[in-house]
Motif scaffolding. Structure first.
Motif, PDB file in Angstrom:
ATOM      1  N   HIS A 137       0.865  -1.197   0.000  1.00 50.52           N
ATOM      2  CA  HIS A 137       0.000   0.000   0.000  1.00 50.52           C
ATOM      3  C   HIS A 137       0.890   1.232   0.000  1.00 50.52           C
ATOM      4  O   HIS A 137       1.444   1.598   1.043  1.00 50.52           O
TER       5      HIS A 137
ATOM      6  N   LYS B 159      -0.233   3.482  -6.067  1.00 50.88           N
ATOM      7  CA  LYS B 159      -1.574   3.982  -6.392  1.00 50.88           C
ATOM      8  C   LYS B 159      -1.495   5.290  -7.164  1.00 50.88           C
ATOM      9  O   LYS B 159      -0.608   6.101  -6.937  1.00 50.88           O
TER      10      LYS B 159
ATOM     11  N   HIS C  53      -9.641   1.895   1.044  1.00 42.07           N
ATOM     12  CA  HIS C  53      -9.293   2.630   2.268  1.00 42.07           C
ATOM     13  C   HIS C  53     -10.585   2.686   3.090  1.00 42.07           C
ATOM     14  O   HIS C  53     -11.525   3.402   2.720  1.00 42.07           O
TER      15      HIS C  53
ATOM     16  N   HIS D  97      -6.239   0.287   6.550  1.00 44.06           N
ATOM     17  CA  HIS D  97      -6.331   1.222   7.686  1.00 44.06           C
ATOM     18  C   HIS D  97      -7.106   0.571   8.828  1.00 44.06           C
ATOM     19  O   HIS D  97      -6.514   0.096   9.774  1.00 44.06           O
TER      20      HIS D  97
HETATM   21 FE    FE Z   1      -3.356   5.168   1.596  1.00 44.53          FE
END
Ligand code: FE
Ligand code: DI6
Length: 394
Positions: free
Chosen positions: A61, A130, A231, A254
């Motif tokens: 990530h 990302k 997320h 998260h």
């Molecule tokens: Fe992030």
């Protein structure tokens, strides 16, 4: 290549910790693993003198490609402003969007390579990258092209994720649905057509997109056969993890505000929990992710840097491992699985993350004997050497 006299953390179910072992590499793959006493005798073997060998680390990530930095916002938050307040005042993600749109592909590549090189120096062999700071079709594609270019420039595997559903850009303020319709979904189709995207992510949060909006993106992604991730439950509980699980998400990330229903849904779907202690630390969050709940439900946990200019300006995956232990009481064994086999699962990759015959020859060799040495040090990573696809770094 034959590596001899190694101590192995194989990350397989079989005896996980093997002393005085050998590994034979053939091309990009691991061809043989076993005790020294049974090793095929060979000239030109590399004697590791008992050093620890783990699978190459996987940072599953990151927002590695972006323009500018957010030091000014760091100061605002130290003066008492919250992350949401900074975002509402036109800072936050949107300020990085301005800097990223203004940057050329060459600028973005060169700044991302600086960060990537620090990751590789700490044992990373696969990195997820990302988009999400472009927020126009052209700028999102620009970020994904840079992500692909990283892989050509360095010995590393890149998994590229479209995160067009990261924030609503200023020109669509108050019109999130129009943004999804006019930018996010078209960017998804264009990125897929150009082979630029391996999975699709979103930010499900009060300051970003609602579960219903994320679902529209997920439905489009699944139609194209692309896996999704989310997320979720970072700042509040909107039920994002359960939504992700319903769409067979590879991961939900998260998760500070995850509840029991979300954990159960993730367990049933096999969705990996990606734990991001760097963002927790930077935001001075006080509610840790429910690690015990995830354990009880048997949800696999990965650990990643979340490398981004706002909430996790860090490149060190071993530091994220250390933080996950100290801040969340994850064990050194859990965090090592979290950056190897479980991180591979979070990217949908079954060919890496373990030391076993047939796996990719992606390895990290450490100036260490005990795997806990990787997560216990702060700011000093004992990497000895790195092998990507059977090739030892120069
Ligand atoms: Fe992030
Ligand atoms: N959550 C995060 O922690 C990053 N993105 C997200 O959705 C932060 C992105 C940023 O603040 O620039």
């Amino acid at each position: 290549m034959l590596l001899t006299h190694a101590t192995l953390a194989t990350m397989t179910d079989r005896p996980d910790f093997v002393e005085d072992a050998a590994i034979q590499l053939e091309g990009e793959r691991i061809a043989w693993v076993g005790p020294m006493s049974e090793a095929p005798v060979r000239d030109g073997s590399v004697n590791l003198g008992g050093r620890l060998v783990t699978p190459g680390l996987i940072d599953c990530h990151t927002h590695l490609v972006h323009g500018g930095n957010r030091a000014r916002e760091f100061k605002m938050r130290l003066d008492g402003a919250s992350y949401e307040e900074v975002a509402q005042a036109g800072g936050g993600i949107v300020s990085t969007v301005r800097a990223t749109r203004a940057a050329s592909e060459a600028d973005l590549l060169s700044s991302a390579l600086g960060r990537l090189d620090r990751m590789l120096a700490e044992g990373v062999t696969t990195v997820e990258v990302k988009s999400g700071y472009g927020l126009t079709v052209a700028d999102e594609l620009k970020l994904l092209r840079v992500a692909r270019a990283l892989e050509r420039a360095r010995p590393v595997t890149v998994h590229a994720t479209l995160l067009a559903a990261h924030a609503v850009p200023p020109e669509f303020k108050g019109r999130a649905d129009d943004y999804l319709h006019e930018v996010c979904i078209p960017a998804l189709h264009a990125a897929h057509a150009e082979g630029l995207v391996d999975s699709v992510d979103g930010f499900c949060e009060g300051i970003a997109f609602s579960p219903a909006q994320i679902e529209r993106v997920f439905v489009e992604a699944r139609k194209l056969g692309l896996p999704v991730r989310l997320h979720a439950e970072q700042l509040s509980n909107l039920g994002g993890a359960a939504l992700a699980a319903r769409h067979g998400a590879l991961s939900a990330d998260h998760l500070e505000y995850l509840d029991a229903a979300g954990a159960l849904a993730m367990a049933e779907a096999g969705t990996v929990a990606v734990i991001l202690p760097g963002a927790f630390y930077t935001l001075r969050e006080t509610q840790p992710p429910p690690i015990d709940l995830l354990r009880q439900h048997g949800v696999r946990m990965a650990v990643a840097t979340d490398c981004n200019p706002g909430t996790a300006p860090m490149t060190s995956l071993p530091l994220a491992m250390n933080m996950a232990c100290t801040l969340f009481r994850m064990t050194p064994d859990e965090v090592l699985a979290g950056v190897t086999t479980h991180a591979a699962a979070a990217l949908g990759l079954s060919d890496r993350g373990r030391i076993a015959v047939g796996q990719r020859a992606d390895l990290a060799i450490w100036e260490a004997r005990d795997p806990a040495e990787l997560s216990y040090r702060i700011g000093a990573t004992p990497l000895y050497a790195r092998i990507h696809g059977g090739r030892l770094d120069a």
